[in-house]
Motif scaffolding. Structure first.
Motif, PDB file in Angstrom:
ATOM      1  N   LEU A 174       0.834  -1.199   0.000  1.00 56.06           N
ATOM      2  CA  LEU A 174       0.000   0.000   0.000  1.00 56.06           C
ATOM      3  C   LEU A 174       0.872   1.254   0.000  1.00 56.06           C
ATOM      4  O   LEU A 174       0.489   2.283   0.557  1.00 56.06           O
ATOM      5  CB  LEU A 174      -0.916  -0.006   1.238  1.00 56.06           C
ATOM      6  CG  LEU A 174      -1.856  -1.209   1.369  1.00 56.06           C
ATOM      7  CD1 LEU A 174      -2.486  -1.245   2.744  1.00 56.06           C
ATOM      8  CD2 LEU A 174      -2.946  -1.142   0.311  1.00 56.06           C
ATOM      9  N   ASP A 175       2.029   1.180  -0.619  1.00 57.34           N
ATOM     10  CA  ASP A 175       3.028   2.229  -0.500  1.00 57.34           C
ATOM     11  C   ASP A 175       3.097   3.091  -1.748  1.00 57.34           C
ATOM     12  O   ASP A 175       2.525   2.773  -2.795  1.00 57.34           O
ATOM     13  CB  ASP A 175       4.402   1.609  -0.231  1.00 57.34           C
ATOM     14  CG  ASP A 175       4.804   0.624  -1.319  1.00 57.34           C
ATOM     15  OD1 ASP A 175       3.900   0.081  -1.967  1.00 57.34           O
ATOM     16  OD2 ASP A 175       6.012   0.420  -1.526  1.00 57.34           O
ATOM     17  N   LYS A 176       3.804   4.186  -1.602  1.00 60.99           N
ATOM     18  CA  LYS A 176       4.171   5.075  -2.702  1.00 60.99           C
ATOM     19  C   LYS A 176       5.678   5.287  -2.640  1.00 60.99           C
ATOM     20  O   LYS A 176       6.230   5.513  -1.557  1.00 60.99           O
ATOM     21  CB  LYS A 176       3.438   6.422  -2.599  1.00 60.99           C
ATOM     22  CG  LYS A 176       1.928   6.326  -2.771  1.00 60.99           C
ATOM     23  CD  LYS A 176       1.282   7.694  -2.689  1.00 60.99           C
ATOM     24  CE  LYS A 176      -0.233   7.609  -2.854  1.00 60.99           C
ATOM     25  NZ  LYS A 176      -0.881   8.934  -2.773  1.00 60.99           N
ATOM     26  N   GLN A 177       6.320   5.230  -3.789  1.00 61.76           N
ATOM     27  CA  GLN A 177       7.769   5.351  -3.848  1.00 61.76           C
ATOM     28  C   GLN A 177       8.166   6.569  -4.670  1.00 61.76           C
ATOM     29  O   GLN A 177       7.522   6.888  -5.669  1.00 61.76           O
ATOM     30  CB  GLN A 177       8.396   4.088  -4.446  1.00 61.76           C
ATOM     31  CG  GLN A 177       8.083   2.810  -3.693  1.00 61.76           C
ATOM     32  CD  GLN A 177       8.627   2.809  -2.285  1.00 61.76           C
ATOM     33  OE1 GLN A 177       9.595   3.514  -1.970  1.00 61.76           O
ATOM     34  NE2 GLN A 177       8.020   2.008  -1.414  1.00 61.76           N
ATOM     35  N   THR A 178       9.222   7.231  -4.226  1.00 58.46           N
ATOM     36  CA  THR A 178       9.765   8.393  -4.926  1.00 58.46           C
ATOM     37  C   THR A 178      11.137   8.031  -5.475  1.00 58.46           C
ATOM     38  O   THR A 178      12.069   7.774  -4.700  1.00 58.46           O
ATOM     39  CB  THR A 178       9.872   9.607  -3.995  1.00 58.46           C
ATOM     40  OG1 THR A 178       8.577   9.932  -3.478  1.00 58.46           O
ATOM     41  CG2 THR A 178      10.428  10.807  -4.753  1.00 58.46           C
ATOM     42  N   CYS A 179      11.260   7.983  -6.781  1.00 60.35           N
ATOM     43  CA  CYS A 179      12.522   7.673  -7.450  1.00 60.35           C
ATOM     44  C   CYS A 179      13.060   8.951  -8.096  1.00 60.35           C
ATOM     45  O   CYS A 179      12.312   9.678  -8.756  1.00 60.35           O
ATOM     46  CB  CYS A 179      12.325   6.588  -8.503  1.00 60.35           C
ATOM     47  SG  CYS A 179      11.806   4.990  -7.814  1.00 60.35           S
ATOM     48  N   SER A 180      14.338   9.181  -7.909  1.00 62.36           N
ATOM     49  CA  SER A 180      14.958  10.434  -8.371  1.00 62.36           C
ATOM     50  C   SER A 180      15.865  10.181  -9.559  1.00 62.36           C
ATOM     51  O   SER A 180      16.397   9.080  -9.749  1.00 62.36           O
ATOM     52  CB  SER A 180      15.767  11.075  -7.240  1.00 62.36           C
ATOM     53  OG  SER A 180      14.929  11.399  -6.146  1.00 62.36           O
ATOM     54  N   LEU A 181      16.017  11.228 -10.343  1.00 57.45           N
ATOM     55  CA  LEU A 181      16.980  11.267 -11.444  1.00 57.45           C
ATOM     56  C   LEU A 181      17.858  12.479 -11.196  1.00 57.45           C
ATOM     57  O   LEU A 181      17.402  13.626 -11.291  1.00 57.45           O
ATOM     58  CB  LEU A 181      16.266  11.363 -12.788  1.00 57.45           C
ATOM     59  CG  LEU A 181      17.138  11.556 -14.027  1.00 57.45           C
ATOM     60  CD1 LEU A 181      18.056  10.364 -14.235  1.00 57.45           C
ATOM     61  CD2 LEU A 181      16.283  11.782 -15.258  1.00 57.45           C
TER      62      LEU A 181
END
Length: 446
Positions: A174-181
Motif C-alpha cells: 500500500l506504499d508510494k515510492q519516490t525515485c529520483s533522477l
C-alpha cells in the motif's frame, strides 16, 4: 530627344538582364556547400578550441549557463529487490557559445547540424545515481548537435539508464515510492558551470505511459547542489512519484490468504471423531499458507523492518495454526469427556451394586422386625417443606448459559465457541488493518 529614348531603353534592358542574372545565381546557390564553408570557418584548425568553456552571460567571465530538459519515453521496470528502475529518455542541453556565431544568409540557414559531440565544447554532466546506461546506435547514433546563428548550441541524445531508487517498504503493497533522477557536473564547479532547468516545461512524459504494477502520479523538479572538498558543483534532480497498483496484490495475495483462513474454519463444523479429515485439513491449509508467505518474501528484499504484507501473512498464518491447535484441544476435551463418562458409568454401577447388596441384607434380617416410616402431611411440617423448596429452587440461567446447556460435552462447546470467535476476531483484525494502513498512507503523503 530621339537619341535619349533609345539610351533609356538600353539601360532598362541592361538592368533587367542584371536582375535576371542575379536571380539565376541565387537559384544556383548550394546551401549544403555553404554549411560546409561555415563549419570550416567556425570550427577550423586554430579557430575554435573545444577544451575552453564558453564565456558567461553577455560575454562576461561568469559561469556558463546550461539549460536542461528531458523527455521521458518509457519506464520499463521498477525492481523492488534491487531497488532500481529503468528509464529511456531524450536528454537535451542548451547553452550559448558566442564563438560559434555565423551568417545565416538572410535567414535561409536556420541552424547547422553536427553528429560529433567532440567538435564543440560539451558540459561534463553525469547521472549521479546511475547504475548502468547505454546509448542507442541503431541505425545511426541517436544524437545531434544544432548550432544556431546567434551561437546557441542544442545537444540532444537518446539514452537508456538503470538508476538506483532507495525504497521504504513499510507500507508494502500500500506504499508510494519516490525515485529520483540526479544530474550534476563532474569537474566544473559553480564558478565555471551552472545547470538550470529550462523554463516552461523542463520535464515531459510520453502520453499513455504504462507500467506493470505502478502508476506515475506526478513529478517534481528541484536543485541539489553539492559541496565537497574540491568546491561546489551544480546539480539538478527530478523526483518521480510512483503509486503501487493494489489490484494485483488484492487478487494474488489478500484474497487467497482470506480463502485459506476461511477453509481452515471448516474443521470446526466437522465431527469430532473425524480425526483424519480434520488433521489433513489443518495441516494442508497450514502448509499452503506457509508456502504463500515464503513466495511473497522471495520477491522482496530482506529488510530489517516489518512490512504491511508481513503483518497480513503473519496473522493469517496464526489463524490457520490456531485452527489446527483448536482441533488438538477438542481432541483432548473429547477424550476427557469420554473418561468422565466412563467414570460416571462405573460409579453408577457401583452404587447400583451397593443398593442391591443393601436390599439383600434387609431381606436377610428378622422378618418380625418392622420399621415404620412416618409420613407427615400438612400442618407445620408441610409448610416448612414448601419454604425449603422455594429457597432451593435453581437460579435462572441467562441466554448464553441456556444456549451452551444444549451442548453437554466440553469438546462440542469448544467447536461452537470457535465457530463464532475465529470469524469475529478475523473481522476485527481486518477492520484494524485496513484502517491503520490506509490512514497511515494518507498521513505520510501529507
Amino acid at each position: 530627344m530621339d537619341i535619349s529614348r533609345p539610351s533609356c531603353s538600353l539601360l532598362i534592358l541592361l538592368a533587367l538582364y542584371i536582375l535576371q542574372l542575379a536571380g539565376c545565381m541565387n537559384a544556383k546557390i548550394n546551401f549544403r556547400e555553404k554549411e560546409k564553408q561555415i563549419l570550416d570557418q567556425i570550427l577550423g584548425p586554430g579557430r575554435y578550441d573545444a577544451r575552453i568553456r564558453p564565456s558567461g552571460i553577455n560575454g562576461t567571465d561568469g559561469p556558463a549557463v546550461v539549460s536542461v530538459n528531458i523527455f521521458v519515453r518509457s519506464i520499463s521496470k521498477i525492481d523492488d529487490v534491487t531497488m532500481e528502475y529503468s528509464v529511456q529518455l531524450t536528454f537535451r542541453e542548451q547553452w550559448l557559445d558566442e564563438r560559434l556565431k555565423f551568417n545565416n544568409l538572410g535567414g535561409r540557414l536556420k541552424y547547422l547540424t553536427l553528429t560529433e559531440a567532440n567538435r564543440v565544447w560539451m558540459p561534463d554532466l553525469f547521472f549521479s545515481n546511475e547504475k548502468e546506461g547505454h546509448f542507442h546506435n541503431i541505425i545511426m547514433p541517436n544524437v545531434y548537435i544544432r548550432i544556431f546563428p546567434n551561437g546557441n548550441v542544442l545537444y540532444s541524445i537518446r539514452i537508456s539508464l538503470t538508476l538506483s531508487c532507495p525504497m521504504n517498504l513499510k507500507l508494502y503493497p500500500l506504499d508510494k515510492q519516490t525515485c529520483s533522477l540526479r544530474m550534476a557536473s563532474y569537474g566544473w564547479t559553480t564558478d565555471d558551470l551552472v545547470f538550470l532547468w529550462k523554463e516552461g516545461d523542463p520535464v515531459q512524459v510520453v502520453k499513455n505511459l504504462h507500467l506493470p504494477r505502478f502508476t506515475l502520479e506526478k513529478f517534481l523538479t528541484d536543485y541539489c547542489n553539492s559541496k565537497t572538498n574540491t568546491g561546489e558543483y551544480s546539480c539538478l534532480k527530478v523526483d518521480l512519484l510512483f503509486k503501487r497498483e493494489f489490484s494485483y496484490y488484492l487478487i494474488q495475495i489478500y484474497i487467497p490468504c482470506c480463502m485459506l483462513v476461511i477453509v481452515s474454519w471448516v474443521s470446526f463444523w466437522l465431527d469430532q471423531g473425524a480425526v483424519p479429515a480434520r488433521v489433513s485439513l489443518g495441516v494442508t491449509t497450514l502448509l499452503t499458507m506457509a508456502t504463500q508467505s515464503s513466495g511473497i518474501n522471495a520477491s522482496l528484499p530482506p529488510v530489517s523492518y516489518t512490512k504491511a504484507i508481513d503483518v497480513w501473512t503473519g496473522v493469517c498464518l496464526t489463524f490457520v495454526f490456531g485452527a489446527l491447535l483448536e482441533f488438538a484441544l477438542v481432541n483432548y476435551a473429547s477424550r476427557s469427556d469420554m473418561h468422565r463418562e466412563n467414570m460416571k458409568k462405573s460409579r453408577r454401577e457401583m452404587e447400583a451394586a451397593a443398593s442391591l447388596d443393601a436390599a439383600s441384607d434387609l431381606l436377610d434380617t428378622d422378618s418380625n422386625t418392622t420399621f415404620a416410616m412416618p409420613l407427615v402431611r400438612g400442618g407445620v411440617v408441610d409448610t416448612k417443606m414448601r419454604q425449603c423448596e422455594i429457597h432451593m429452587s435453581p437460579p435462572r440461567k441467562n441466554c448464553c448459559r441456556l444456549w451452551m446447556s444444549k451442548f453437554p460435552t466440553r469438546s462440542k462447546r469448544i467447536d461452537v465457541i470457535s465457530r463464532i470467535t475465529f470469524p469475529l476476531v478475523f473481522a476485527l483484525f481486518n477492520l484494524a488493518y485496513w484502517s491503520t494502513y490506509l490512514f497511515r498512507d494518507e498521513d505520510e503523503e501529507k
